[in-house]
Every structure is written in structure tokens, then in C-alpha cells.
Design an enzyme around this catalytic site. Structure first.
Site, PDB file in Angstrom:
ATOM      1  N   ASN A  69      -0.386  -1.869  12.987  1.00 42.62           N
ATOM      2  CA  ASN A  69       0.927  -1.818  12.504  1.00 42.62           C
ATOM      3  C   ASN A  69       1.056  -0.805  11.585  1.00 42.62           C
ATOM      4  OD1 ASN A  69       3.578  -2.420  11.927  1.00 42.62           O
ATOM      5  ND2 ASN A  69       3.267  -3.716  10.444  1.00 42.62           N
TER       6      ASN A  69
ATOM      7  N   SER B 293       1.016   2.992   5.252  1.00 35.72           N
ATOM      8  CA  SER B 293      -0.385   2.063   5.612  1.00 35.72           C
ATOM      9  C   SER B 293      -0.356   1.889   6.882  1.00 35.72           C
ATOM     10  CB  SER B 293      -0.368   0.874   4.881  1.00 35.72           C
ATOM     11  OG  SER B 293      -0.021   0.936   3.417  1.00 35.72           O
TER      12      SER B 293
ATOM     13  N   ASP C 288       2.209  -8.276   7.311  1.00 32.58           N
ATOM     14  CA  ASP C 288       1.671  -7.059   6.473  1.00 32.58           C
ATOM     15  C   ASP C 288       0.251  -7.560   5.498  1.00 32.58           C
ATOM     16  OD1 ASP C 288       4.947  -6.184   5.946  1.00 32.58           O
ATOM     17  OD2 ASP C 288       3.536  -5.785   7.868  1.00 32.58           O
TER      18      ASP C 288
END
Ligand code: GRF
Length: 194
Positions: A105, A134, A143
């Protein structure tokens, strides 16, 4: 490397991968593009002649059923790597476990700073002078997975959310293309990340 990219929005990061794969030297191909809704970014699939599929979140009784249908679609493409790029839905554990660690992701912050769906707005609201971009391996959290790469992005005093997000997205795209290269050439081993 066979990539499936999942989007929910404009797909500007997806477009960067599509443009990179135009280069015959690039060791990865986007073989399919998926979305949880009729995302604007599906137009990139059309333009680049890449198959696409939509698994509408609202068409399923619950997250697990939706995730199962999405996984079924993804599996048809024999992907080496599935990339969430502007994908704005939380995936059920069964989906994550089926693909981990080959599920990445991109996030518009310097994780673990500012997780969640409003990372850019949160960084501005916090009065931060820098944030970041990121790429992580998706785990069961929001996350919270192992960080593959991250890079700092400066915040200017007069930044609006849109201006800052665009500055972050430029870095996100670079990181994403580099991570795909590093995985394809063995410089990064996702299974070794913790
Ligand atoms: C990206 O910054 C992504 O990290 C975040 O939302 C944005 C999506 O941008 N989740 P796009 O759809 O790739 O243009």
C-alpha cells in the site's frame, strides 16, 4: 513481475506504474486494474489497454463477502504483487492473509506518523513542518504493516491540502516504481520484512 493494482480514485500513482511499464526494460507489467467503485482512474486502464474489474463495495452484504469477491477477481490474474494505490477501503483479514506479503500500500505520510484516511490533512492540522510518503506491506491493521520504504516531504507554510498532497504524490510515485524495481531484481525481499 505481474502486478495487479487496486484503486478507488484518480489513479495518478497507477498511471506512473503504467508509464514506467511502457519501458521494455522495466521488469514489471500491470496485468489488471481493479477498483471498489467506478473510479476515475479506470480511464487509465482503458487508455493503456489493460483489463480492469470493479467489485462494488455496496453490492455485497458485508466486508467479508466483498473481500472474497475481490480476492476471486485478483486471483484470476496470477499476480506476483498486488498494489493498493489510492485504494480507500479496509480489506478483510482473509484477503490480506491470502496475499501477504505480496500486498503493498502507498500512504501519503511518513509512517508511522499520520496513519488513516486523512494523512495529508492531519499533517497540516498538526502544524508539522515535514511529512512524507511511504510504501508498506499490508497487514491486519490500518497502515501498520512493515515499512518497505519511506521518504520525507517538506511542508511549506502556505500549503493547502491539495498542494501538499500533490507534492507527496510525486514522491509516492517515485517510491512505488523503485520498490517494484527492487522487488523484481531481488534487492527487496518482502517476506524478510518485519
Ligand atoms: C494517494 O496519495 C494515496 O496514497 C492515497 O490517496 C492518494 C490517491 O491518489 N491513499 P491517486 O488515486 O493515486 O491519484
Amino acid at each position: 513481475l505481474r502486478l495487479v493494482v487496486l484503486i478507488s480514485g484518480g489513479g495518478s500513482n497507477l498511471r506512473a506504474l503504467l508509464e514506467a511499464s511502457e519501458d521494455a526494460e522495466f521488469p514489471a507489467r500491470v496485468v489488471a486494474i481493479g477498483a471498489d467503485r467506478d473510479a476515475d482512474g479506470l480511464a487509465h486502464a482503458e487508455e493503456f489497454g489493460i483489463p480492469s474489474f470493479v467489485v462494488p463495495f455496496g453490492a455485497y452484504p458485508d466486508r467479508e463477502a466483498w473481500g472474497g469477491a475481490l480476492l476471486e477477481q485478483v486471483r484470476q490474474w496470477d499476480a506476483d504483487l498486488v498494489i493498493l494505490s489510492g485504494f480507500m477501503r479496509l480489506l478483510p483479514p482473509a484477503f490480506v492473509h491470502a496475499l501477504r506479503p505480496n500486498l503493498l500500500n502507498t500512504h501519503p505520510a511518513y509512517l508511522p506518523e499520520f496513519p488513516g484516511a486523512h494523512a495529508v490533512r492531519d499533517a497540516l492540522a498538526a502544524g508539522a513542518t515535514q511529512t512524507g510518503a511511504s510504501v508498506i506491506v499490508v497487514d491486519d491493521g490500518v497502515d501498520t504493516g512493515p515499512i518497505v520504504v519511506r521518504e520525507r516531504v517538506p511542508i511549506q507554510p502556505d500549503d493547502t491540502e491539495g498542494v501538499l498532497h500533490d507534492r507527496i504524490k510525486h514522491v509516492e510515485r517515485e517510491l512505488l516504481v523503485q520498490v517494484v524495481l527492487d522487488i523484481a531484481n531481488g534487492a527487496v525481499d518482502l517476506a524478510a520484512l518485519r
